[in-house]
Design an enzyme around this catalytic site. Structure first.
Site, mmCIF file in Angstrom:
data_model
loop_
_atom_site.group_PDB
_atom_site.id
_atom_site.type_symbol
_atom_site.label_atom_id
_atom_site.label_comp_id
_atom_site.label_asym_id
_atom_site.label_seq_id
_atom_site.Cartn_x
_atom_site.Cartn_y
_atom_site.Cartn_z
ATOM 1 N N LYS A 267 0.863 -1.187 0.000
ATOM 2 C CA LYS A 267 0.000 0.000 0.000
ATOM 3 C C LYS A 267 0.897 1.235 0.000
ATOM 4 O O LYS A 267 1.717 1.420 0.892
ATOM 5 C CB LYS A 267 -0.901 0.001 1.241
ATOM 6 C CG LYS A 267 -1.663 1.328 1.446
ATOM 7 C CD LYS A 267 -2.579 1.270 2.674
ATOM 8 C CE LYS A 267 -3.189 2.654 2.958
ATOM 9 N NZ LYS A 267 -4.037 2.667 4.177
ATOM 10 N N LYS A 279 -9.810 13.142 8.133
ATOM 11 C CA LYS A 279 -9.338 12.735 9.456
ATOM 12 C C LYS A 279 -9.268 13.940 10.390
ATOM 13 O O LYS A 279 -9.112 15.073 9.927
ATOM 14 C CB LYS A 279 -7.922 12.147 9.332
ATOM 15 C CG LYS A 279 -7.853 10.775 8.711
ATOM 16 C CD LYS A 279 -6.425 10.273 8.675
ATOM 17 C CE LYS A 279 -6.332 8.896 8.044
ATOM 18 N NZ LYS A 279 -7.026 7.844 8.794
ATOM 19 N N ASP A 290 1.683 6.325 5.542
ATOM 20 C CA ASP A 290 0.709 5.402 4.958
ATOM 21 C C ASP A 290 1.240 4.704 3.699
ATOM 22 O O ASP A 290 0.522 3.954 3.044
ATOM 23 C CB ASP A 290 -0.606 6.142 4.669
ATOM 24 C CG ASP A 290 -1.822 5.249 4.866
ATOM 25 O OD1 ASP A 290 -1.687 4.192 5.506
ATOM 26 O OD2 ASP A 290 -2.897 5.608 4.359
ATOM 27 N N ASP A 349 -12.053 7.327 3.787
ATOM 28 C CA ASP A 349 -10.818 7.095 4.542
ATOM 29 C C ASP A 349 -10.433 5.610 4.554
ATOM 30 O O ASP A 349 -9.330 5.261 4.957
ATOM 31 C CB ASP A 349 -10.992 7.620 5.969
ATOM 32 C CG ASP A 349 -9.667 7.804 6.683
ATOM 33 O OD1 ASP A 349 -8.616 7.727 6.015
ATOM 34 O OD2 ASP A 349 -9.687 8.028 7.904
ATOM 35 N N GLU A 351 -9.363 3.858 2.221
ATOM 36 C CA GLU A 351 -8.866 3.924 0.844
ATOM 37 C C GLU A 351 -7.825 2.849 0.542
ATOM 38 O O GLU A 351 -7.642 2.485 -0.620
ATOM 39 C CB GLU A 351 -8.262 5.306 0.560
ATOM 40 C CG GLU A 351 -6.800 5.506 0.984
ATOM 41 C CD GLU A 351 -6.563 5.374 2.484
ATOM 42 O OE1 GLU A 351 -7.541 5.527 3.242
ATOM 43 O OE2 GLU A 351 -5.426 5.109 2.901
ATOM 44 N N ARG A 353 -7.757 -0.361 1.103
ATOM 45 C CA ARG A 353 -8.357 -1.543 0.471
ATOM 46 C C ARG A 353 -8.790 -1.242 -0.960
ATOM 47 O O ARG A 353 -8.810 -2.124 -1.806
ATOM 48 C CB ARG A 353 -9.510 -2.056 1.341
ATOM 49 C CG ARG A 353 -10.618 -1.078 1.543
ATOM 50 C CD ARG A 353 -11.493 -1.407 2.765
ATOM 51 N NE ARG A 353 -10.922 -0.919 4.017
ATOM 52 C CZ ARG A 353 -11.499 -1.055 5.197
ATOM 53 N NH1 ARG A 353 -12.655 -1.696 5.320
ATOM 54 N NH2 ARG A 353 -10.926 -0.591 6.287
HETATM 55 N N1 BES Z 1 -4.110 4.563 6.875
HETATM 56 C C1 BES Z 1 -5.256 4.390 7.672
HETATM 57 C C2 BES Z 1 -5.059 3.408 8.794
HETATM 58 C C3 BES Z 1 -4.285 3.916 9.982
HETATM 59 C C4 BES Z 1 -4.842 4.843 10.825
HETATM 60 C C5 BES Z 1 -3.060 3.391 10.257
HETATM 61 C C6 BES Z 1 -4.119 5.267 11.928
HETATM 62 C C7 BES Z 1 -2.362 3.797 11.371
HETATM 63 C C8 BES Z 1 -2.887 4.738 12.199
HETATM 64 C C9 BES Z 1 -6.409 3.863 6.821
HETATM 65 O O1 BES Z 1 -6.443 4.310 5.515
HETATM 66 C C10 BES Z 1 -7.656 4.327 7.467
HETATM 67 O O2 BES Z 1 -7.882 5.487 7.500
HETATM 68 N N2 BES Z 1 -8.440 3.384 7.975
HETATM 69 C C11 BES Z 1 -9.631 3.691 8.664
HETATM 70 C C12 BES Z 1 -10.667 2.698 8.233
HETATM 71 C C13 BES Z 1 -12.078 3.063 8.677
HETATM 72 C C14 BES Z 1 -12.547 4.295 7.960
HETATM 73 C C15 BES Z 1 -12.980 1.904 8.391
HETATM 74 C C16 BES Z 1 -9.363 3.587 10.151
HETATM 75 O O3 BES Z 1 -8.606 2.716 10.572
HETATM 76 O O4 BES Z 1 -9.871 4.421 10.890
HETATM 77 ZN ZN ZN Z 2 -4.661 4.859 4.748
HETATM 78 MN MN MN Z 3 -7.436 6.172 5.341
#
Ligand code: BES
Ligand code: ZN
Ligand code: MN
Length: 496
Positions: A267, A279, A290, A349, A351, A353
């Site tokens: 990713k 966010k 990321d 967010d 994204e 996947r």
């Molecule tokens: N890159 C983030 C995941 C992440 C967040 C990694 C904080 C490390 C620290 C990912 O793209 C994301 O935003 N995931 C969301 C998914 C949710 C919207 C279902 C998350 O984890 O909040």
């Molecule tokens: Zn992300």
């Molecule tokens: Mn995200």
């Protein structure tokens, strides 16, 4: 740092520093005992006076120890002998490197790898010492960010083995350690770069440089190529960004011709603001990390190439930014993935996947032996496993086992998580084939479930490295994980 493997006596080393271990309750390691003997009980005296208690990670630097030929002797506390395991060994090695940081000692000989560690052989101890030493002396620097400080401290390290016949084994372990360390370093460098430098285009450039250095085949797919392939899901993420997305494809083919390749997918979101589902501001800077999945698969490729492993390996990076914009994807938008499955983007967010799923369909063309994707995918994974283990998912028991084993072997651990159909329910959509989020419950699992829908044609595993790829706080920085895990996995594949 320069390393070499030697077999010699600690008291006869002619260098700036000899590093030896001391256990709690004043028990000397074999090498410390040898120095103590040559020095007529000098070390024993110091311990009796209480200046060094052997507490794990403590150090004491001695000068002009009688009976020795070196300028300094560094005593390193090893803690209780009965409790001396992997963690303790690693801590002691790190402490020894830190203690010499900024000292006048240039070349040192470490006898710490001689100290037995439960369940771990000499080769493991050497490999770990090389990796740990390299990562302890690493400092981020970049002409546009922070200038390199001049580093004082050890630049040459001799790792001593207890017996002559072990020299060969030692050299092989050193080579592995150096290969992995160079991969880890690359992953950390890329990870630490800010989003305004490390864009998808920059990642593609770095991949091109790597490909050139090691004669690896590379192809970078542009937006137009992705449009032709029908990568509507990946492209939907890139809509909000002025930076063009890239799908970077590297093919390292030093295995048997015709042998199916291992495919690694990373990713590569070079900044994740969340898109329209933006966010919160706090710690958002950390979303420059990321792209650590991408950095780690490039790092593993570099390690493999350094070691010249006989393996067929394909590395694919799905690179994009995820930003809000008038043209960005909106919650509720429905996109069509390359697989043909439609996706309701309930949260922009989620994204990772969305870019991974199209890369997963794309790699079908390589008829992979196995596919492993690596991603900072969910905050939920950090809640589940904290910062010590990566989350491990997959549709093949043997593949999951092999990855868990590689994590164990490299001490870069991953822990298996369930991927039962029960969770798939949460991804149902009234308007598309699948929704891109499954609610708060089991967030890292539903994310993996989403990916599993695109892994129908091969054995696949997924590493969620959201908790392991970087550390926050005062020591903020990329860790280079899971390069050691991936490299060990590939080494085992090359042997098999
Ligand atoms: N890159 C983030 C995941 C992440 C967040 C990694 C904080 C490390 C620290 C990912 O793209 C994301 O935003 N995931 C969301 C998914 C949710 C919207 C279902 C998350 O984890 O909040
Ligand atoms: Zn992300
Ligand atoms: Mn995200």
């Amino acid at each position: 740092m320069e390393f070499s493997i030697k077999n010699g006596n600690p008291e006869k080393q002619r260098n700036d520093c000899v590093i030896v271990g001391v256990f709690e309750t004043r028990k000397l390691s074999a090498a410390a005992t040898a120095i103590d003997r040559a020095a007529d009980g000098y070390l024993g005296g110091i311990l009796r006076r209480g200046d060094m208690e052997g507490k794990l990670g403590s150090t004491l630097l001695l000068h002009n120890v009688p009976g020795t030929l070196c300028d300094r002797v560094l005593l390193v506390g090893l803690g209780k002998e009965r409790e001396f395991r992997e963690r303790e060994y690693r801590q002691a090695v790190q402490a020894s490197v830190r203690a010499l940081d900024g000292s006048g000692a240039n070349d040192a000989a470490s006898f710490l790898a001689e100290v037995p560690v439960k369940k771990r052989d000499l080769a493991w101890r050497i490999e770990q010492m090389v990796e740990l030493t390299q990562s302890t002396v690493y400092r981020f620097s970049h002409p546009q960010c922070k200038k390199a400080e001049e580093r004082r401290g050890v630049t040459k390290l001799v790792i001593n083995v207890p017996h002559r016949p072990e020299l060969k084994l030692g050299d092989a372990a050193l080579k592995r350690g150096l290969g992995i360390a160079s991969g880890v370093r690359l992953a950390r460098e890329l990870g630490n770069l800010p989003g305004n430098i490390c864009t998808p285009t920059y990642l593609a450039g770095q991949a091109e440089a790597l490909a050139k250095d090691y004669s690896i085949k590379i192809e970078v797919l542009e937006r137009a190529d992705m449009e032709k392939l029908g990568m509507g899901s990946l492209l939907s993420v890139a809509r909000g960004s002025r930076q063009p997305p890239k799908l970077i494809v590297l093919q390292y083919s030093r295995g048997k011709p015709g042998q199916k390749p291992v495919v690694l997918i990373g990713k590569g979101i070079t900044f994740d603001a969340g898109g329209i589902s933006i966010k919160p501001a706090a710690e958002m800077d950390e979303m420059k990390y990321d792209m650590c999945g991408a950095a780690s698969v490039l790092g593993a490729l570099k390690a493999v190439a350094e070691m010249d492993l006989a393996i067929n390996l394909v590395v694919v990076i799905a690179a994009s930014e995820n930003l809000p914009d008038g043209d960005a994807s909106k919650p509720g938008d429905i996109v069509t993935s390359m697989s043909g499955q439609t996706i309701e983007v309930l949260n922009t967010d989620a994204e990772g996947r969305l870019v991974l799923c199209d890369a997963m369909t794309y790699v079908e063309r390589f008829e992979p032996e196995v596919v492993v994707d690596v991603a900072t995918l969910t905050g939920a994974c950090v809640i589940a496993l904290g910062n010590h283990a990566s989350g491990l998912f997959g549709n093949s028991e043997s593949l999951v086992k092999a990855l868990a084993g590689a994590g164990e072997a490299s001490f870069d651990r991953a822990w298996p998580m369930p991927l039962w159909d029960d969770y798939q329910e949460q991804l149902k959509s009234n308007f598309a084939d699948i929704a891109n989020i499954g609610g708060r419950a089991g967030g890292s699992i539903t994310a993996a479930c989403f990916l599993s829908k695109f892994a129908k044609k091969y054995d696949w595993a997924h590493l969620d490295i959201a908790g392991t790829a970087w550390v926050s706080g005062k020591e903020k920085g990329a860790t280079g994980r899971p390069v050691p895990l991936l490299t060990h996995f590939l080494m085992a594949r090359a042997e098999a």
